[in-house]
Structure formats: structure tokens, C-alpha cells
Enzyme design. Structure first.
Site, PDB file in Angstrom:
ATOM      1  N   GLN A   1       0.969  -1.264  -0.045  1.00 49.86           N
ATOM      2  CA  GLN A   1       0.010   0.071  -0.021  1.00 49.86           C
ATOM      3  C   GLN A   1       0.921   1.175   0.038  1.00 49.86           C
ATOM      4  O   GLN A   1       1.136   1.728   1.088  1.00 49.86           O
ATOM      5  CB  GLN A   1      -0.945  -0.081   1.249  1.00 49.86           C
ATOM      6  CG  GLN A   1      -1.914   1.167   1.174  1.00 49.86           C
ATOM      7  CD  GLN A   1      -2.953   1.017   1.920  1.00 49.86           C
ATOM      8  OE1 GLN A   1      -3.216   0.083   2.886  1.00 49.86           O
ATOM      9  NE2 GLN A   1      -4.031   1.801   2.217  1.00 49.86           N
ATOM     10  N   PHE A   2       0.949   1.514  -1.149  1.00 52.58           N
ATOM     11  CA  PHE A   2       2.049   3.009  -1.215  1.00 52.58           C
ATOM     12  C   PHE A   2       1.375   4.172  -0.765  1.00 52.58           C
ATOM     13  O   PHE A   2       1.945   5.207  -0.454  1.00 52.58           O
ATOM     14  CB  PHE A   2       2.463   3.101  -2.975  1.00 52.58           C
ATOM     15  CG  PHE A   2       1.176   3.610  -3.666  1.00 52.58           C
ATOM     16  CD1 PHE A   2       1.215   5.145  -3.762  1.00 52.58           C
ATOM     17  CD2 PHE A   2       0.360   2.738  -4.200  1.00 52.58           C
ATOM     18  CE1 PHE A   2       0.097   5.699  -4.438  1.00 52.58           C
ATOM     19  CE2 PHE A   2      -0.601   3.339  -5.077  1.00 52.58           C
ATOM     20  CZ  PHE A   2      -0.961   4.897  -5.194  1.00 52.58           C
ATOM     21  N   THR A   3       0.118   4.105  -0.374  1.00 53.20           N
ATOM     22  CA  THR A   3      -0.721   5.460  -0.083  1.00 53.20           C
ATOM     23  C   THR A   3      -0.389   5.680   1.405  1.00 53.20           C
ATOM     24  O   THR A   3      -0.676   6.811   1.883  1.00 53.20           O
ATOM     25  CB  THR A   3      -2.135   5.174  -0.297  1.00 53.20           C
ATOM     26  OG1 THR A   3      -2.565   4.151   0.387  1.00 53.20           O
ATOM     27  CG2 THR A   3      -2.382   5.164  -1.631  1.00 53.20           C
TER      28      THR A   3
END
Length: 152
Positions: free
Chosen positions: A78-80
Site C-alpha cells: 500500500q504505497f498510499t
């Protein structure tokens, strides 16, 4: 490396209506990878994940790890988790590692956890449009950041 760790009674990841990973009791781990992350971050965080005592013992106290309860892990990239919202209303993800760097580190974390648990962790699809279904137990949710080890 950042992780949002949730103690769950069940969790699953679906991509294009296909379940890519699902667990019963265990940890749902959302993993964000930053440009400067290395294998050292994987080792530190991996040890924390497998030994974190957040499962109840016979007295109802959080004294057991995912290993102790023979639980499972669902690992989701999850890059967010590296969203920056300081300017304007549209998040910037400039601190998140590019896929060419992040994907191998995500795979390395999965391998590390497989070895530590003695069984295969379940996975999402790196870069996929994932739908996550979970039943948070407690709720227990913990955030860790390998760049801020003194506070974890």
C-alpha cells in the site's frame, strides 16, 4: 517502511473478483515502502510482526504473538501509506518507492515472513486494484515506521 497492522479474525483480498489471499485469525498488514528502505528494514519490521504480542492469553491479556496462536498473515502492499497532504487537497506520493524498487522488497518481506512463521503468508497483488474485506478483532490496530524505531 511503514506498516498498519490489524489483528483480525478473518481477512481477504480480492482482485478482479478472484480471491488472491485470505486468512482466519491473524494479522492483516498494509505495507508501504519508501525509496530509502532496505533489507535491514525488512528484518526489523518482520521480527516485530511475528513477535508482536497482541493476541489474548487465557487471562484475556495481550501476551501472545501471531506465532503463539498459530495465526496467519495477509500482507498487502500500500504505497498510499506515504501520502503527503501538506499542500492542497490532492495527496502526493513522492516519498513512496517506485514499483521497480518496492515490488522486490514486498516479495522479500513475504519470504522473510514465510520463513519466520514456518508457513506461507497470504498476499495481495502488487499494484493491483485490491478489495480488502476484514473483521478487525478488538479492534487492535498498530502503526509502525522503521524510520522511527525509537517510538516503536
Amino acid at each position: 517502511m511503514r506498516a498498519v497492522i490489524q489483528r483480525v479474525t478473518k481477512a481477504s483480498c480480492t482482485v478482479d473478483h478472484i480471491i488472491t489471499g485470505q486468512i482466519e485469525q491473524g494479522l492483516l498488514v498494509f505495507l508501504g515502502i519508501e525509496e530509502g528502505d532496505t533489507s535491514t528494514d525488512i528484518i526489523w519490521l518482520g521480527q516485530k510482526l511475528t513477535n508482536l504480542r497482541i493476541f489474548s492469553d487465557e487471562n484475556g491479556l495481550m501476551n501472545k504473538s501471531v506465532q503463539d496462536v498459530q495465526g496467519n498473515i495477509l500482507l498487502i502492499s500500500q504505497f498510499t501509506l506515504f501520502a503527503q497532504t501538506k499542500k492542497g487537497n490532492r495527496p502526493s506520493f513522492i516519498r513512496a518507492a517506485k514499483p521497480q524498487k518496492a515490488e522486490p522488497l514486498y516479495a522479500e518481506m513475504a519470504q522473510y515472513l514465510n520463513k519466520s512463521l514456518g508457513k506461507e503468508v497470504q498476499l495481495g497483488i502488487f499494484g493491483g486494484d485490491m478489495k480488502i474485506d476484514l473483521l478487525n478483532d478488538g479492534p487492535v490496530t498498530i502503526i509502525m515506521n522503521t524510520k522511527d524505531k525509537d517510538n516503536f
